[in-house]
Design a protein around this motif. Structure first.
Motif, short mmCIF file in Angstrom:
data_model
loop_
_atom_site.label_atom_id
_atom_site.label_comp_id
_atom_site.label_asym_id
_atom_site.label_seq_id
_atom_site.Cartn_x
_atom_site.Cartn_y
_atom_site.Cartn_z
N ASP A 172 0.82 -1.21 0.00
CA ASP A 172 0.00 0.00 0.00
C ASP A 172 0.86 1.27 0.00
OD1 ASP A 172 -2.17 -1.67 0.02
OD2 ASP A 172 -2.61 -1.41 2.16
N LEU A 173 1.96 1.25 0.75
CA LEU A 173 2.85 2.42 0.76
C LEU A 173 3.55 2.59 -0.58
CD1 LEU A 173 4.59 2.47 4.27
CD2 LEU A 173 2.97 4.12 3.34
N LEU A 174 4.01 1.49 -1.16
CA LEU A 174 4.72 1.58 -2.43
C LEU A 174 3.80 2.02 -3.57
CD1 LEU A 174 7.03 -1.57 -2.19
CD2 LEU A 174 7.70 0.84 -1.97
N LEU A 175 2.55 1.58 -3.53
CA LEU A 175 1.61 2.00 -4.57
C LEU A 175 1.40 3.51 -4.57
CD1 LEU A 175 -1.13 -0.81 -4.45
CD2 LEU A 175 0.55 -0.39 -6.26
N LYS A 176 1.45 4.11 -3.40
CA LYS A 176 1.26 5.56 -3.30
C LYS A 176 2.40 6.33 -3.98
CE LYS A 176 -1.35 5.37 1.04
NZ LYS A 176 -1.34 5.71 2.49
N THR A 177 3.54 5.68 -4.16
CA THR A 177 4.68 6.37 -4.79
C THR A 177 4.63 6.31 -6.31
OG1 THR A 177 6.17 4.43 -4.90
CG2 THR A 177 6.09 5.65 -2.81
N LEU A 178 3.82 5.41 -6.87
CA LEU A 178 3.84 5.20 -8.32
C LEU A 178 3.45 6.42 -9.15
CD1 LEU A 178 2.56 1.53 -8.76
CD2 LEU A 178 4.90 2.40 -8.89
N PRO A 179 2.41 7.19 -8.77
CA PRO A 179 2.11 8.38 -9.57
C PRO A 179 3.29 9.34 -9.68
CG PRO A 179 0.25 7.85 -8.17
CD PRO A 179 1.38 6.96 -7.73
N GLY A 180 4.01 9.53 -8.59
CA GLY A 180 5.18 10.41 -8.64
C GLY A 180 6.29 9.85 -9.50
N VAL A 181 6.51 8.54 -9.42
CA VAL A 181 7.54 7.90 -10.24
C VAL A 181 7.21 8.06 -11.72
CG1 VAL A 181 8.52 5.67 -10.91
CG2 VAL A 181 8.26 6.24 -8.49
N VAL A 182 5.97 7.76 -12.08
CA VAL A 182 5.57 7.75 -13.49
C VAL A 182 5.43 9.17 -14.04
CG1 VAL A 182 3.74 7.10 -15.11
CG2 VAL A 182 4.44 5.51 -13.31
N ALA A 183 4.73 10.03 -13.32
CA ALA A 183 4.42 11.36 -13.84
C ALA A 183 5.58 12.34 -13.71
CB ALA A 183 3.19 11.92 -13.14
N LYS A 184 6.20 12.37 -12.54
CA LYS A 184 7.21 13.39 -12.28
C LYS A 184 8.63 12.94 -12.63
CE LYS A 184 3.91 15.96 -10.79
NZ LYS A 184 3.38 17.02 -11.69
N LYS A 185 9.00 11.76 -12.17
CA LYS A 185 10.38 11.31 -12.40
C LYS A 185 10.59 10.78 -13.81
CE LYS A 185 11.26 10.29 -7.52
NZ LYS A 185 11.64 9.24 -6.54
N ALA A 186 9.69 9.91 -14.27
CA ALA A 186 9.83 9.35 -15.62
C ALA A 186 9.23 10.27 -16.68
CB ALA A 186 9.17 7.98 -15.69
N GLN A 187 8.46 11.27 -16.24
CA GLN A 187 7.85 12.27 -17.13
C GLN A 187 7.03 11.62 -18.25
OE1 GLN A 187 11.20 14.84 -18.24
NE2 GLN A 187 10.75 16.13 -16.47
N ALA A 188 6.12 10.76 -17.83
CA ALA A 188 5.20 10.16 -18.80
C ALA A 188 4.38 11.26 -19.46
CB ALA A 188 4.28 9.17 -18.10
N PRO A 189 4.07 11.12 -20.74
CA PRO A 189 3.34 12.18 -21.46
C PRO A 189 1.91 12.35 -20.95
CG PRO A 189 3.55 10.22 -22.82
CD PRO A 189 4.41 9.99 -21.61
N ALA A 190 1.37 13.53 -21.19
CA ALA A 190 -0.02 13.81 -20.81
C ALA A 190 -0.97 12.84 -21.48
CB ALA A 190 -0.37 15.24 -21.18
N ASP A 191 -2.03 12.51 -20.76
CA ASP A 191 -3.09 11.62 -21.26
C ASP A 191 -2.60 10.20 -21.56
OD1 ASP A 191 -5.02 13.73 -21.19
OD2 ASP A 191 -4.18 14.49 -23.07
N SER A 192 -1.55 9.78 -20.87
CA SER A 192 -1.06 8.41 -21.03
C SER A 192 -1.50 7.57 -19.84
CB SER A 192 0.47 8.40 -21.15
OG SER A 192 1.08 8.94 -19.98
N ALA A 193 -1.32 6.27 -19.97
CA ALA A 193 -1.68 5.34 -18.89
C ALA A 193 -0.62 4.25 -18.81
CB ALA A 193 -3.05 4.73 -19.14
#
Length: 274
Positions: A172-193
């Motif tokens: 549960d704690l690690l799942l909370k970090t995934l949005p930051g990893v994907v969106a901010k650190k890896a800089q996934a493009p807008a409107d991606s999944a």
């Protein structure tokens, strides 16, 4: 007064993992305490020392006054130096000394947790030295102890408890970090999944969705046509997230469908623990 219901799951998870650690190390002979773990510079003794040290600090015990040697190659930051003090001060302790201190610390800390009457949002000092809400501090202690239980299991060749209460808190704690990893650190493009398809004892599937502003959120619904899907087992997921293995070393155990470049960026930034 009794323990607040929302704190009990973290306390139960901590108890399960700390008792598992005690069971793992009690039968060890002296030489086995020096067996290397996945943590640079740390042996089995060092991992147990770390756990003892942080739980002692949670009890309010004074930190040891100790000067670290200058040749500790794995200590590269001020936070690492802070952690290392509790470890290095015990580096020459014998197996009986380690077991005695572990048992005494567990007894005291268990009593403290059984008698916990504060509210979940009470701000307290964490084992890292900062101040956080009590519920988060207890979750972090359950997470830390479970992760170190797994460190010891790998070092000693005794796998287990990958679906324990501690594993569930850690997930549960690690799942909370995934949005930051994907969106901010890896800089996934807008409107991606990005879909994480995790198998094994603690099976789950989660989707991180990036909105038009580049912000990420996570949910359990299935994404149709995701930008990328990363599939792996839970054991590998937690080792990557905790920095125990490098993505390149386990590439053959990760299945990637979709944007390979984005997947590589996510994996490069996957570790969220020091």
């Amino acid at each position: 007064m009794t323990v607040h219901p929302s704190l009990q799951s973290s306390i139960d998870a901590w108890t399960h993992s700390i008792e598992a650690i005690a069971e793992l190390v009690t039968p060890l002979v002296e030489g086995e305490w020096s067996r290397a773990t996945d943590l640079p510079g740390w042996s089995v003794r060092d991992v147990v020392s770390h756990v003892i040290g942080l739980e002692s600090e949670m009890l309010g015990d004074p930190r040891p006054i100790h000067t670290l040697p200058r040749d500790l190659y794995h200590v590269r930051s001020e936070s690492a130096r802070r952690m290392e003090v509790q470890v290095d001060v015990r580096r020459h302790h014998t197996a009986p000394e380690m077991l005695g201190e572990l048992e005494y610390t567990v007894i005291r800390r268990s009593r403290q947790l059984r008698n916990e009457t504060r509210q979940p949002d009470t701000v307290v000092r964490s084992a890292l030295g900062d101040e956080r809400p009590l519920d988060l501090v207890l979750q972090m202690r359950a997470f830390d102890v479970w992760v170190h239980e797994q460190d010891l299991r790998r070092a000693l060749g005794k796998p287990g408890n990958l679906d324990s209460p501690g594993a569930q808190v850690s997930r549960d704690l690690l799942l909370k970090t995934l949005p930051g990893v994907v969106a901010k650190k890896a800089q996934a493009p807008a409107d991606s999944a990005v879909v994480f398809d995790i198998s094994g004892p603690l099976e789950f599937m989660r989707t991180v969705r990036i909105d038009a502003e580049g912000n990420g959120r996570i949910d359990s619904s299935v994404s149709l046509g995701p930008t990328v899907t990363l599939a792996m087992d839970w054991d590998l997921f937690h080792q990557l997230a905790c920095g125990r293995v490098r993505p390149a070393a386990v590439a053959g155990h990760i299945k990637i469908d979709g944007d390979q470049e984005l997947a590589a960026a996510i994996l490069d930034h996957f570790a969220v623990t020091p």
